[in-house]
Design a protein around this motif. Structure first.
Motif: not given
Length: 537
Positions: A385-397
């Motif tokens: 559940e990705i929201t401003d107050i929920g889970a967060k996702i990031a990606a690095v290559q």
């Protein structure tokens, strides 16, 4: 004859724009503006990022208190919009802990306005106001509701013979006042009502009304049932059946049950409290007219409040001495219900994690297989559940170099995260996984290290690293980052286990073909949830 002119004294009147406690820098229309912060803002609800120069998603009044320009009693503040920057610092000052932020597109500073006669005008600038264009009509504001208070709330009212018809009506009046002050709307809080008596009765669901006046009318129409106060039975019923998608519950929004108890319950609340916590529901107990010492012998469990609430820390229990003169108790209860950061029982693995994906972009992968890795990342991200107050996702290559594709603060909706994943371009090059872990630990997890979410790193690689991976992985683990390593094709098992968290067997995955990544999605999601739950024990 000479004449003397009497000099005129010109008094400058600096016009102040009224703002709310939660108006952010990005909600202001002007680059330089004098605002008037209200009094008695709940400082524990302020969201502030940085120090001196504050990220524009910060509360203006919160930043002013943090900077020492005003106190919690409010007052005039001069706001100057500044360019965005990197590395907003986390500093504790004047009762507020500001948060770190890697970067943001704009900033602002706060200071005291120049001394002049001050005149406050206008309505408070709220986060619901768009940054440009005409002021929206009142009907639009009412429909959208209070965006600073996102919660799905069930009021579990007492309809037993304990309370009686007269106090039942006073209870309905109080609940109606709370509902109005919450600011119900499509983008604000949603409420429903369940009546507890011999058998629970759902009066209306979250989906039925999204305007305060409609909710108020529906509450007034509720009839008194009577019977025993089987509050435990009603709480269990509400936890299990009220909060469903069919009834209007929203993903990523805290679920709350406010239980009103006049006197004491006829049944046991402990089991119902456990069920509610298992469903990720924040239970508040509002007790009225607590049992007297003479009445305690009739109470089945004198610790019923402590056993039913989300956590026995004082925040989730609220006492009102009598149903008469309850108006002064409305605002403090509303402030509790709107404090989403305090909703500890809403913190599930699906809405309380930061997941960074470290993606091998070396030449051995190839463009088509690289697309399969991105598809795997999207499928994992979809589970949360990705929201401003929920889970967060990031990606690095990474190859020999590293590239942050997006950080935890760049995208706060699932749609935008998935779009960003699709837009990642294949780098091609060598394989330096160790350096990439160090880079991600410092630059991606560093800014959120002290946040509330639990941190996870998912590493995808198809070959052996040219550098050491064990040292950087150990540093990541010590920094509180749980690491899953996923190997494809020629990735050596020894490297995968060196990178994975303990126990390594459950944090290491391998597939011979890139097509096999799809089958690993459920295992990785379950692993993240398992580790999240273990960390809460």
């Amino acid at each position: 004859l000479t004449s003397k002119r009497t000099p005129c004294l010109l008094i400058a009147r600096a016009v102040l724009s009224a703002v709310s406690c939660f108006t952010r820098g990005l909600d202001l229309r002007k680059n330089n503006i004098d605002v008037l912060c209200p009094s008695d803002c709940p400082i524990w609800q302020f969201q502030v990022y940085g120090n001196v120069a504050y990220a524009s998603l910060s509360s203006v009044c919160g930043a002013a208190v943090h900077r020492g320009v005003i106190t919690s009693k409010g007052g005039p503040v001069r706001v100057q919009i500044l360019p965005g920057q990197e590395n907003y610092l986390a500093i504790y000052a004047n009762g507020i802990q500001s948060q770190a932020l890697a970067r943001w597109s704009s900033s602002f500073s706060v200071s005291r306005p120049m001394s002049a006669a001050l005149e406050a005008v206008g309505r408070p600038i709220s986060t619901a106001r768009p940054p440009t264009g005409k002021r929206p009509k009142k009907t639009v504001e009412k429909k959208s509701g209070n965006k600073d208070c996102k919660a799905d709330i069930a009021f579990l009212i007492d309809g037993s013979y304990n309370i009686g018809q007269r106090r039942f009506n006073l209870q309905k009046n109080f609940v109606g006042k709370v509902a109005v002050m919450l600011g119900i709307g499509s983008e604000g809080p949603h409420v429903g009502v369940v009546q507890a008596s011999e058998h629970p009765k759902t009066e209306f669901y979250l989906k039925n009304f999204t305007a305060s006046k409609d909710v108020l009318f529906a509450i007034k129409e509720i009839g008194f049932k009577g019977g025993n106060s089987n509050t435990g039975k009603a709480l269990k019923h509400t936890a299990q059946r009220f909060f469903t998608a069919e009834n209007g519950v929203r993903k990523g929004i805290p679920k709350v049950i406010v239980v009103f108890i006049d006197g004491w319950p006829s049944d046991n609340l402990e089991e119902a409290g456990i069920v509610a916590r298992e469903f990720g529901i924040n239970v508040f107990i509002v007790s009225i007219a607590k049992p007297t010492p003479e009445e305690l012998g009739m109470v089945q469990d004198i610790g019923f409040v402590e056993k039913a609430v989300c956590q026995n820390n004082g925040f989730f229990s609220y006492n009102i001495p009598t149903w008469f003169g309850t108006t002064k108790y409305v605002k403090p209860l509303v402030q509790k219900l709107c404090a989403h950061e305090q909703m500890l029982c809403s913190k599930t693995c699906y809405n309380s994690v930061n997941i960074a994906f470290l993606i091998d972009g070396s030449s051995s992968v190839g463009d088509s297989n690289f697309r399969l890795m991105l598809e795997f990342i999207s499928n994992v991200a979809k589970s949360f559940e990705i929201t401003d107050i929920g889970a967060k996702i990031a990606a690095v290559q990474f190859t020999y170099d590293q590239r942050t594709e997006f950080s935890f603060t760049d995208y706060v909706t699932k749609e935008r995260v998935l779009s960003a994943v699709r837009g990642i371009r294949y780098m091609s090059g060598g394989t330096a996984t160790g350096e990439a872990i160090t880079y991600t630990t410092r630059n991606v997890f560093g800014p959120v290290r002290d946040g509330a979410n639990k941190n996870f790193l998912v590493i995808l690689t198809d070959g052996q690293s040219y550098d050491d991976v064990r040292g950087p992985a150990v540093s990541a683990h010590k920094a509180g980052i749980t690491t899953f390593s996923i190997g494809i094709a020629w990735a050596p098992l020894e490297d995968l286990k060196d990178m994975a968290s303990e126990p390594r067997e459950t944090h290491t995955f391998f597939t011979r073909e890139f097509m096999g990544l799809e089958q690993l999605v459920p295992d990785v999601v379950r692993g993240i949830c398992r580790d999240f739950l273990d960390s809460k024990q």
